[in-house]
Scaffold this active site. Structure first.
Site, short mmCIF file in Angstrom:
data_model
loop_
_atom_site.label_atom_id
_atom_site.label_comp_id
_atom_site.label_asym_id
_atom_site.label_seq_id
_atom_site.Cartn_x
_atom_site.Cartn_y
_atom_site.Cartn_z
N SER A 173 -65.40 -54.14 2.46
CA SER A 173 -65.29 -53.04 3.09
C SER A 173 -64.38 -51.86 2.26
O SER A 173 -63.35 -52.41 1.72
CB SER A 173 -64.75 -52.96 4.48
N SER A 174 -65.04 -50.69 1.81
CA SER A 174 -64.37 -49.76 1.19
C SER A 174 -63.11 -49.34 2.08
O SER A 174 -62.15 -48.80 1.43
CB SER A 174 -65.40 -48.39 0.94
N SER A 202 -70.12 -48.66 -0.19
CA SER A 202 -69.88 -47.06 0.54
C SER A 202 -69.06 -46.37 -0.39
O SER A 202 -68.04 -45.78 0.01
CB SER A 202 -69.21 -47.63 1.80
N GLU A 317 -74.24 -47.51 6.42
CA GLU A 317 -74.04 -47.07 7.91
C GLU A 317 -75.47 -46.44 8.23
O GLU A 317 -75.66 -46.39 9.41
CB GLU A 317 -73.02 -46.10 7.87
N HIS A 344 -69.62 -55.77 10.47
CA HIS A 344 -69.41 -54.49 11.22
C HIS A 344 -69.41 -54.61 12.53
O HIS A 344 -69.04 -55.87 13.13
CB HIS A 344 -70.49 -53.37 10.85
#
Length: 430
Positions: A173-174, A202, A317, A344
């Site tokens: 995850s960024s 991302s 997303e 997520h």
């Protein structure tokens, strides 16, 4: 301290009888609102946040900052006032199911005097958090975490973080990088953060973080790939004007494409911190026409949807809505580069494969994506997995497949509480 989730609300997705034609006004970006709240809380003067997103994630973020001692007046929907104060514990923070809260607030909590406890919805305990926990520990922060390195989490704040150099694997995850960078100007030595591992997903969200840090007066150097250097210093209070949420607009744009109609997102700025260029490329490849004028950002359907091969790593997303469009296209699609969305709100790749398959699409699951072969779609009940983006995907399918239902549309309150009403109003104009 698990939070109470909204009561489930089964929903029959409205189907379109013709092309939709509408101008929609959407609330502000969740990503920008979350970052503005943290930067305002850590600033030296008060800040104003104009046109923020009022939804579950941002309300919980505001509550978490209040628990840490920040003055936050959210009485006016269009204008929130943030008054910084010394961060303090003991405090308890409910993260809900929000990655932004569980990853942005622990570094801030490390600056507090006292103990800060974090927990949230049951599935929140499955969301990856270990890399940010280990990075904070390497910087001298005392943290108690679960056996998996995640929630429930206790940060034992000492009133300061020395800072310095840290290494992180942010391939999951960024937000791991963003969470550390947002608090880094307040670290005594600042922060030099180095990513080691597969590519960070991302990237536009990381650029949003560094742009907003600079706008608040921070000195950030990202000239070396996978290295971010933030100098110690004060953050300025300012007025943050929040853009409409691009990810939240995606299903509405998809409605124009599915029905051969036209949808305009009003209030879109000439210069954006969100990945509008990448969204435009994807929608164009799928068969849409995208234009930007003073009236806003407009997407027109051409009457046909095409299969695509795309790397969605920068705009993960959007995967659920893009997958729904792919299931309605005239040929196969392959969507790759999004292994991290398995962590997520739910495992989105497994969920999409299951639910689109249930509706009649041929779906092959890869570790990092999906191959989708359209087929004659049939009415199905879509499980939403407490995931707002899964609900959006189901609503898009429902436009073309009468009788499509959702187990729960209330999960859209995470980022857009008025989604069911806005969607019904849009379809009524078809």
């Amino acid at each position: 301290m698990a939070s109470v989730t909204a009561e489930s609300r089964p929903w029959l997705a409205p189907s379109a009888s013709g092309p939709v034609s509408a101008t929609v006004r959407l609330p502000g970006s969740k990503s920008m609102t979350a970052r503005a709240l943290v930067l305002a809380a850590l600033a030296t003067e008060s800040s104003v946040i104009e046109r923020p997103l009022r939804a579950r994630d941002t309300e919980l973020m505001a509550s978490g900052l209040r628990a840490l001692g920040i003055g936050l007046d959210t009485g006016d929907d269009d204008r929130w006032l943030v008054e910084p104060a010394p961060l303090r514990g003991p405090a308890r923070v409910d993260v809900g199911l929000a990655g932004t809260i569980m990853r942005f607030l622990p570094p801030a909590a490390a600056l507090a005097e006292g103990t800060v406890e974090f927990d949230g919805d049951p599935h929140a305990r499955n969301r990856p958090l270990r890399p940010i926990v280990e990075a904070l520990r390497s910087l001298g922060v005392s943290i108690d975490a679960s056996a998996t390195g995640g929630l429930p989490l206790t940060v034992r704040g000492a009133g300061l973080v020395e800072g310095g150099e840290a290494v992180i694997d942010a391939s999951g995850s960024s937000q791991f990088v963003s969470g550390l960078l947002l608090s880094a100007p307040r670290f005594a030595k600042g922060l030099v953060l180095r990513h080691e591992g597969p590519p960070v997903p991302s990237a536009p969200h990381l650029r949003m973080t560094t742009h907003m840090l600079r706008a608040a007066g921070a000195v950030v150097d990202e000239s070396v790939p996978d290295v971010w250097a933030v100098e110690p210093g004060e953050l300025r209070g300012r007025t943050w004007v929040i853009e409409p949420d691009l990810s939240g607009a995606a299903p509405f744009f998809a409605a124009a494409m599915v029905t051969g109609g036209v949808v305009t997102l009003a209030g879109w700025p000439a210069e954006s911190w969100q990945p509008v260029g990448r969204l435009s490329e994807l929608l164009t490849a799928l068969g849409g026409e995208v234009t930007q004028t003073v009236d806003g950002l407009t997407v027109r359907g051409t009457g046909s949807l095409h299969g695509i091969t795309a790397d969605l790593s920068e705009v993960s997303e959007l995967t659920p809505v893009i997958a729904a469009l792919a299931a309605l296209a005239d040929g196969p699609s392959e969507l790759r580069g999004v292994a991290h969305i398995r962590g997520h709100e739910t495992d989105r790749l497994a969920a999409l494969a299951t639910e689109l398959g249930k509706a009649g699409a041929g779906v092959t699951e890869f570790p990092d994506g999906l191959r989708i072969v359209p087929g004659p779609l049939r009415p199905a009940e879509f499980e939403t997995y407490a995931d707002h983006r899964m609900a959006h995907a189901a609503a898009v399918i429902g436009l073309a497949v009468q009788g499509t239902s959702l187990t729960d549309v209330a999960c859209t309150s995470k980022t857009l509480p008025e989604f069911p009403e806005l969607w019904a109003g849009l379809v009524a104009r078809s």
